[in-house]
Scaffold this motif. Structure first.
Motif, PDB file in Angstrom:
ATOM      1  N   GLU A   1      -1.641  48.870  56.850  1.00 26.44           N
ATOM      2  CA  GLU A   1      -0.374  49.207  55.975  1.00 26.44           C
ATOM      3  C   GLU A   1      -0.356  48.254  54.750  1.00 26.44           C
ATOM      4  O   GLU A   1      -0.691  47.224  54.543  1.00 26.44           O
ATOM      5  CB  GLU A   1       0.913  48.746  56.802  1.00 26.44           C
ATOM      6  CG  GLU A   1       2.203  48.540  56.154  1.00 26.44           C
ATOM      7  CD  GLU A   1       2.844  49.998  55.957  1.00 26.44           C
ATOM      8  OE1 GLU A   1       2.783  50.344  54.668  1.00 26.44           O
ATOM      9  OE2 GLU A   1       2.877  50.750  56.905  1.00 26.44           O
TER      10      GLU A   1
ATOM     11  N   LYS B   1       3.928  48.628  50.311  1.00 30.36           N
ATOM     12  CA  LYS B   1       4.322  48.735  48.822  1.00 30.36           C
ATOM     13  C   LYS B   1       5.539  49.752  48.890  1.00 30.36           C
ATOM     14  O   LYS B   1       6.337  49.854  47.729  1.00 30.36           O
ATOM     15  CB  LYS B   1       3.326  49.316  48.287  1.00 30.36           C
ATOM     16  CG  LYS B   1       2.102  48.358  47.973  1.00 30.36           C
ATOM     17  CD  LYS B   1       0.884  49.115  46.873  1.00 30.36           C
ATOM     18  CE  LYS B   1      -0.079  48.238  46.785  1.00 30.36           C
ATOM     19  NZ  LYS B   1      -1.311  48.859  46.058  1.00 30.36           N
ATOM     20  N   GLN B   2       5.997  50.295  50.002  1.00 28.94           N
ATOM     21  CA  GLN B   2       7.301  51.177  49.893  1.00 28.94           C
ATOM     22  C   GLN B   2       8.294  50.328  49.625  1.00 28.94           C
ATOM     23  O   GLN B   2       8.488  49.101  50.122  1.00 28.94           O
ATOM     24  CB  GLN B   2       7.369  51.828  51.136  1.00 28.94           C
ATOM     25  CG  GLN B   2       6.038  52.706  51.660  1.00 28.94           C
ATOM     26  CD  GLN B   2       5.047  52.050  52.418  1.00 28.94           C
ATOM     27  OE1 GLN B   2       4.970  50.934  52.483  1.00 28.94           O
ATOM     28  NE2 GLN B   2       4.595  52.776  53.232  1.00 28.94           N
ATOM     29  N   SER B   3       9.322  50.913  48.864  1.00 23.57           N
ATOM     30  CA  SER B   3      10.549  50.267  48.562  1.00 23.57           C
ATOM     31  C   SER B   3      11.371  49.789  49.741  1.00 23.57           C
ATOM     32  O   SER B   3      12.137  48.572  49.784  1.00 23.57           O
ATOM     33  CB  SER B   3      11.419  50.981  47.378  1.00 23.57           C
ATOM     34  OG  SER B   3      11.594  52.175  47.884  1.00 23.57           O
ATOM     35  N   ASP B   4      11.446  50.729  50.839  1.00 20.49           N
ATOM     36  CA  ASP B   4      12.292  50.562  51.769  1.00 20.49           C
ATOM     37  C   ASP B   4      11.507  49.893  53.053  1.00 20.49           C
ATOM     38  O   ASP B   4      11.805  49.927  53.996  1.00 20.49           O
ATOM     39  CB  ASP B   4      12.903  51.815  52.384  1.00 20.49           C
ATOM     40  CG  ASP B   4      12.092  52.796  52.514  1.00 20.49           C
ATOM     41  OD1 ASP B   4      10.730  52.595  52.361  1.00 20.49           O
ATOM     42  OD2 ASP B   4      12.198  53.893  53.012  1.00 20.49           O
ATOM     43  N   PHE B   5      10.197  49.235  52.772  1.00 19.72           N
ATOM     44  CA  PHE B   5       9.308  48.816  53.910  1.00 19.72           C
ATOM     45  C   PHE B   5      10.003  47.788  54.736  1.00 19.72           C
ATOM     46  O   PHE B   5      10.626  46.752  53.988  1.00 19.72           O
ATOM     47  CB  PHE B   5       8.179  48.111  53.457  1.00 19.72           C
ATOM     48  CG  PHE B   5       7.217  47.701  54.296  1.00 19.72           C
ATOM     49  CD1 PHE B   5       6.692  48.354  55.204  1.00 19.72           C
ATOM     50  CD2 PHE B   5       6.779  46.103  54.272  1.00 19.72           C
ATOM     51  CE1 PHE B   5       5.649  47.927  56.114  1.00 19.72           C
ATOM     52  CE2 PHE B   5       6.126  45.636  55.286  1.00 19.72           C
ATOM     53  CZ  PHE B   5       5.400  46.525  56.053  1.00 19.72           C
TER      54      PHE B   5
ATOM     55  N   SER C   1       8.361  47.681  61.315  1.00 16.19           N
ATOM     56  CA  SER C   1       6.859  48.335  61.438  1.00 16.19           C
ATOM     57  C   SER C   1       5.926  48.070  62.465  1.00 16.19           C
ATOM     58  O   SER C   1       4.844  48.530  62.875  1.00 16.19           O
ATOM     59  CB  SER C   1       6.195  48.162  60.142  1.00 16.19           C
ATOM     60  OG  SER C   1       5.871  46.738  59.935  1.00 16.19           O
TER      61      SER C   1
ATOM     62  N   LYS D   1       2.465  40.194  53.585  1.00 13.51           N
ATOM     63  CA  LYS D   1       3.664  41.178  53.777  1.00 13.51           C
ATOM     64  C   LYS D   1       4.432  40.580  55.183  1.00 13.51           C
ATOM     65  O   LYS D   1       5.410  41.223  55.490  1.00 13.51           O
ATOM     66  CB  LYS D   1       3.504  42.689  53.742  1.00 13.51           C
ATOM     67  CG  LYS D   1       3.004  43.064  52.683  1.00 13.51           C
ATOM     68  CD  LYS D   1       3.828  43.011  51.429  1.00 13.51           C
ATOM     69  CE  LYS D   1       3.257  43.662  50.151  1.00 13.51           C
ATOM     70  NZ  LYS D   1       4.294  43.608  48.842  1.00 13.51           N
TER      71      LYS D   1
END
Length: 240
Positions: free
Chosen positions: A42, A45-49, A54, A130
């Motif tokens: 993973e 980088k997604q804005s809604d991560f 996850s 992250k």
């Protein structure tokens, strides 16, 4: 037989039946391993991560193991007429049924809690920069909620198995409900109240939709309670 003796006998069944142990521990292995694999690849980088949610990607597979454990724990009694032997030993059917679901639910809860914390801690470590710790918003709640979610799914499956008395038939009913309906129909106001969608709100840092983290688990608990009640009626009123 006393309550203690019945509880002990149900615990011994789980300890000695290989199929039950495989199903019970399979959820731990599947959820943790698949969640770790996804976290290792993973990029975040997604804005809604959501790093917390996850961590439980593998739960989509682990919950099938939990359902299978709940089904097998009840339905195997009806294979070859074994239920008659147990009801002869424990004539009070309510006691037999209640002790069985208590042991099944507690085993699922214990393994589910280990699964929740293992998935979260391993996945967060693999996410690197992250990743978050247990003190992050929603993290501890999600780990505990994962255990409760798996326990409730297990009890729900056990209740349905007591009604249908068939491993194949129960799996054919329960597995599609908790794995297929939500992806097929998408995130709508109706699917938010399906057992899996409602229960998994506790895994999100910020729950989505009309249900909160604990109210979502409450909805799942209502499904489980309804299944347990129907199972109790089936055990009490139908011939073994």
């Amino acid at each position: 037989m006393s309550v203690k003796a019945v509880l002990h006998s149900e615990w011994m069944k789980i300890r000695t039946l290989r199929s039950l142990l495989i199903a019970l521990l399979g959820g731990l292995v599947a959820t943790t391993a698949i969640s770790a694999l996804v976290s290792a690849t993973e990029d975040g980088k997604q804005s809604d991560f959501d790093p917390v949610f996850s961590s439980f990607f593998g739960l989509a597979f682990g919950q099938i193991a939990a359902v299978s454990f709940g089904v097998l724990a009840v339905a195997h009694e009806y294979t070859g007429g074994g239920i008659r032997v147990w009801l002869a030993a424990v004539p009070r059917r309510g006691l037999y049924y209640g002790c069985k679901l208590t042991v099944v639910g507690l085993c699922a809860l214990a393994v589910g809690l280990v699964t929740g914390f293992a998935s979260l801690l391993v996945s967060q470590a693999l996410l690197g920069d992250k990743g978050v710790g247990l003190n992050a918003p929603g993290a501890l709640r999600a780990a505990v909620g994962c255990g409760i979610y798996l326990a409730l799914l297990t009890v729900l499956a056990s209740g349905v198995a007591a009604v249908l008395r068939s491993s194949v038939g129960t799996l054919a009913v329960v597995v599609p409900i908790v794995t297929f309906l939500s992806p097929v129909f998408g995130a709508t106001s109706a699917t938010r109240f399906l057992p899996d969608q409602a229960g998994q709100q506790v895994l999100h840092t910020a729950p989505e939709g009309p249900l909160g983290a604990w109210t979502g688990l409450g909805v799942l608990a209502l499904y489980a309670a309804a299944a347990m009640f129907c199972g109790r009626l089936a055990v009490e009123r139908r011939d073994a």
